[in-house]
Design a protein around this motif. Structure first.
Motif, mmCIF file in Angstrom:
data_model
loop_
_atom_site.group_PDB
_atom_site.id
_atom_site.type_symbol
_atom_site.label_atom_id
_atom_site.label_comp_id
_atom_site.label_asym_id
_atom_site.label_seq_id
_atom_site.Cartn_x
_atom_site.Cartn_y
_atom_site.Cartn_z
ATOM 1 N N LYS A 146 0.851 -1.187 0.000
ATOM 2 C CA LYS A 146 0.000 0.000 0.000
ATOM 3 C C LYS A 146 0.889 1.239 0.000
ATOM 4 O O LYS A 146 1.761 1.384 0.859
ATOM 5 C CB LYS A 146 -0.921 0.015 1.213
ATOM 6 C CG LYS A 146 -1.829 1.242 1.266
ATOM 7 C CD LYS A 146 -2.694 1.235 2.518
ATOM 8 C CE LYS A 146 -3.593 2.470 2.574
ATOM 9 N NZ LYS A 146 -4.422 2.502 3.796
ATOM 10 N N VAL A 147 0.669 2.122 -0.960
ATOM 11 C CA VAL A 147 1.454 3.348 -1.062
ATOM 12 C C VAL A 147 0.604 4.515 -0.564
ATOM 13 O O VAL A 147 -0.501 4.746 -1.062
ATOM 14 C CB VAL A 147 1.904 3.605 -2.517
ATOM 15 C CG1 VAL A 147 2.740 4.874 -2.590
ATOM 16 C CG2 VAL A 147 2.684 2.419 -3.054
ATOM 17 N N GLU A 148 1.130 5.225 0.419
ATOM 18 C CA GLU A 148 0.434 6.384 0.979
ATOM 19 C C GLU A 148 1.306 7.627 0.864
ATOM 20 O O GLU A 148 2.534 7.543 0.953
ATOM 21 C CB GLU A 148 0.109 6.155 2.462
ATOM 22 C CG GLU A 148 -0.885 5.057 2.718
ATOM 23 C CD GLU A 148 -1.172 4.895 4.207
ATOM 24 O OE1 GLU A 148 -2.338 4.697 4.559
ATOM 25 O OE2 GLU A 148 -0.211 4.961 5.003
ATOM 26 N N LYS A 149 0.664 8.762 0.667
ATOM 27 C CA LYS A 149 1.371 10.045 0.675
ATOM 28 C C LYS A 149 1.025 10.803 1.958
ATOM 29 O O LYS A 149 -0.111 10.740 2.431
ATOM 30 C CB LYS A 149 0.976 10.886 -0.543
ATOM 31 C CG LYS A 149 1.523 10.383 -1.857
ATOM 32 C CD LYS A 149 1.168 11.326 -2.996
ATOM 33 C CE LYS A 149 1.739 10.846 -4.322
ATOM 34 N NZ LYS A 149 1.403 11.771 -5.434
ATOM 35 N N PHE A 150 2.012 11.504 2.481
ATOM 36 C CA PHE A 150 1.750 12.339 3.647
ATOM 37 C C PHE A 150 2.638 13.576 3.589
ATOM 38 O O PHE A 150 3.677 13.599 2.905
ATOM 39 C CB PHE A 150 1.980 11.566 4.948
ATOM 40 C CG PHE A 150 3.409 11.136 5.173
ATOM 41 C CD1 PHE A 150 4.278 11.906 5.924
ATOM 42 C CD2 PHE A 150 3.876 9.939 4.640
ATOM 43 C CE1 PHE A 150 5.588 11.511 6.140
ATOM 44 C CE2 PHE A 150 5.186 9.525 4.848
ATOM 45 C CZ PHE A 150 6.044 10.311 5.604
ATOM 46 N N VAL A 151 2.214 14.615 4.275
ATOM 47 C CA VAL A 151 2.940 15.881 4.279
ATOM 48 C C VAL A 151 3.552 16.102 5.656
ATOM 49 O O VAL A 151 2.876 15.969 6.691
ATOM 50 C CB VAL A 151 2.011 17.059 3.925
ATOM 51 C CG1 VAL A 151 2.780 18.385 4.006
ATOM 52 C CG2 VAL A 151 1.418 16.868 2.541
ATOM 53 N N LYS A 152 4.830 16.451 5.662
ATOM 54 C CA LYS A 152 5.534 16.755 6.905
ATOM 55 C C LYS A 152 6.475 17.928 6.653
ATOM 56 O O LYS A 152 7.259 17.891 5.700
ATOM 57 C CB LYS A 152 6.322 15.531 7.382
ATOM 58 C CG LYS A 152 7.046 15.750 8.705
ATOM 59 C CD LYS A 152 7.780 14.489 9.137
ATOM 60 C CE LYS A 152 8.500 14.702 10.459
ATOM 61 N NZ LYS A 152 9.238 13.469 10.876
ATOM 62 N N ASP A 153 6.343 18.941 7.472
ATOM 63 C CA ASP A 153 7.178 20.150 7.336
ATOM 64 C C ASP A 153 7.078 20.734 5.927
ATOM 65 O O ASP A 153 8.076 21.101 5.304
ATOM 66 C CB ASP A 153 8.643 19.837 7.671
ATOM 67 C CG ASP A 153 8.830 19.382 9.107
ATOM 68 O OD1 ASP A 153 8.060 19.851 9.969
ATOM 69 O OD2 ASP A 153 9.728 18.559 9.352
ATOM 70 N N ASN A 154 5.823 20.768 5.412
ATOM 71 C CA ASN A 154 5.545 21.332 4.083
ATOM 72 C C ASN A 154 6.240 20.574 2.950
ATOM 73 O O ASN A 154 6.509 21.125 1.882
ATOM 74 C CB ASN A 154 5.928 22.813 4.023
ATOM 75 C CG ASN A 154 4.977 23.663 4.836
ATOM 76 O OD1 ASN A 154 3.767 23.397 4.864
ATOM 77 N ND2 ASN A 154 5.509 24.671 5.509
ATOM 78 N N LYS A 155 6.547 19.318 3.188
ATOM 79 C CA LYS A 155 7.113 18.454 2.158
ATOM 80 C C LYS A 155 6.277 17.185 2.038
ATOM 81 O O LYS A 155 5.767 16.683 3.045
ATOM 82 C CB LYS A 155 8.574 18.091 2.484
ATOM 83 C CG LYS A 155 9.516 19.278 2.452
ATOM 84 C CD LYS A 155 10.951 18.832 2.735
ATOM 85 C CE LYS A 155 11.906 20.018 2.698
ATOM 86 N NZ LYS A 155 13.318 19.604 2.983
ATOM 87 N N THR A 156 6.124 16.705 0.799
ATOM 88 C CA THR A 156 5.317 15.512 0.558
ATOM 89 C C THR A 156 6.213 14.279 0.460
ATOM 90 O O THR A 156 7.226 14.285 -0.238
ATOM 91 C CB THR A 156 4.506 15.662 -0.748
ATOM 92 O OG1 THR A 156 3.670 16.826 -0.645
ATOM 93 C CG2 THR A 156 3.634 14.448 -0.975
#
Length: 205
Positions: A146-156
């Protein structure tokens, strides 16, 4: 070169018929596919090489009454994915790794099941990586990521999870019914997975 041209023309007829038959199963029943093989009338310095003398083109029409045109100029992205799946099923070359990205774009129901089964057949001689959002196709896999995207410190960022058997059932159920899972959703997901296991066992016999 002449001998090679003759062999190509004979094999082209078999490939044309085989690909068209495969495309019917993939929901493209009005498709016409032809392989154009042309050779120069006379040899010249640049008219032949180690591959022979031929100019080979794939011609394609997706609809009745539509003229045959060069495949690269007329086929859509979704059609191209299914076309390549058809070709791979006809040729069955052992190529090591094949990637299918959104091969199931724009399809559903029985056609989705046909796509999944054709991918499974190719996987008997090749390693397949298939990116899909359809439960019929995903439930055919042997291994699930499963591939998920997430944002951390304004980076994807992208995160890849190796799913357990229980997690696979949950993900297939979500694809079918959305986030509000129920016993029926899990039952249907399990049914898809079990049916596909039986199919894969049947093509190994």
């Amino acid at each position: 070169c002449d001998k090679l041209t003759n062999v190509r023309r004979e094999l082209a007829k078999e490939i044309e018929l085989g690909v068209e038959e495969q495309l019917v199963d993939l929901g493209m029943k009005n498709t016409t596919f032809k392989i154009s093989i042309t050779a120069p009338e006379e040899f010249s310095k640049n008219s032949f090489n180690a591959n022979g003398q031929d100019s080979v083109k794939f011609l394609f029409s997706a609809n009745i009454g539509q003229d045959l045109k060069s495949l690269s100029k007329t086929i859509s992205g979704g059609e191209m994915s299914r076309f390549m799946l058809a070709v791979k099923n006809v040729l069955r070359n052992q190529e090591g790794l094949i990637v299918f990205d959104e091969v199931d774009s724009g399809i559903s129901g029985q056609i989705a099941i046909s796509v999944a089964q054709k991918i499974a057949r190719i996987s008997k001689s090749n390693q397949i990586i298939c990116i899909s959002h359809l439960p019929q196709v995903c439930s055919m896999a042997d291994n699930f990521l499963k591939v998920e995207k997430f944002v951390k410190d304004n980076k994807t960022f992208s995160h890849v999870l190796n799913l357990s058997e229980d997690e696979v059932v949950d993900e297939i159920a979500v694809m079918c019914y959305g986030e509000n899972l129920s016993e029926n959703a899990h039952a249907y997901a399990n049914e898809l997975i079990e049916n596909n296991k039986k199919f894969k066992a049947s093509i190994c016999e």
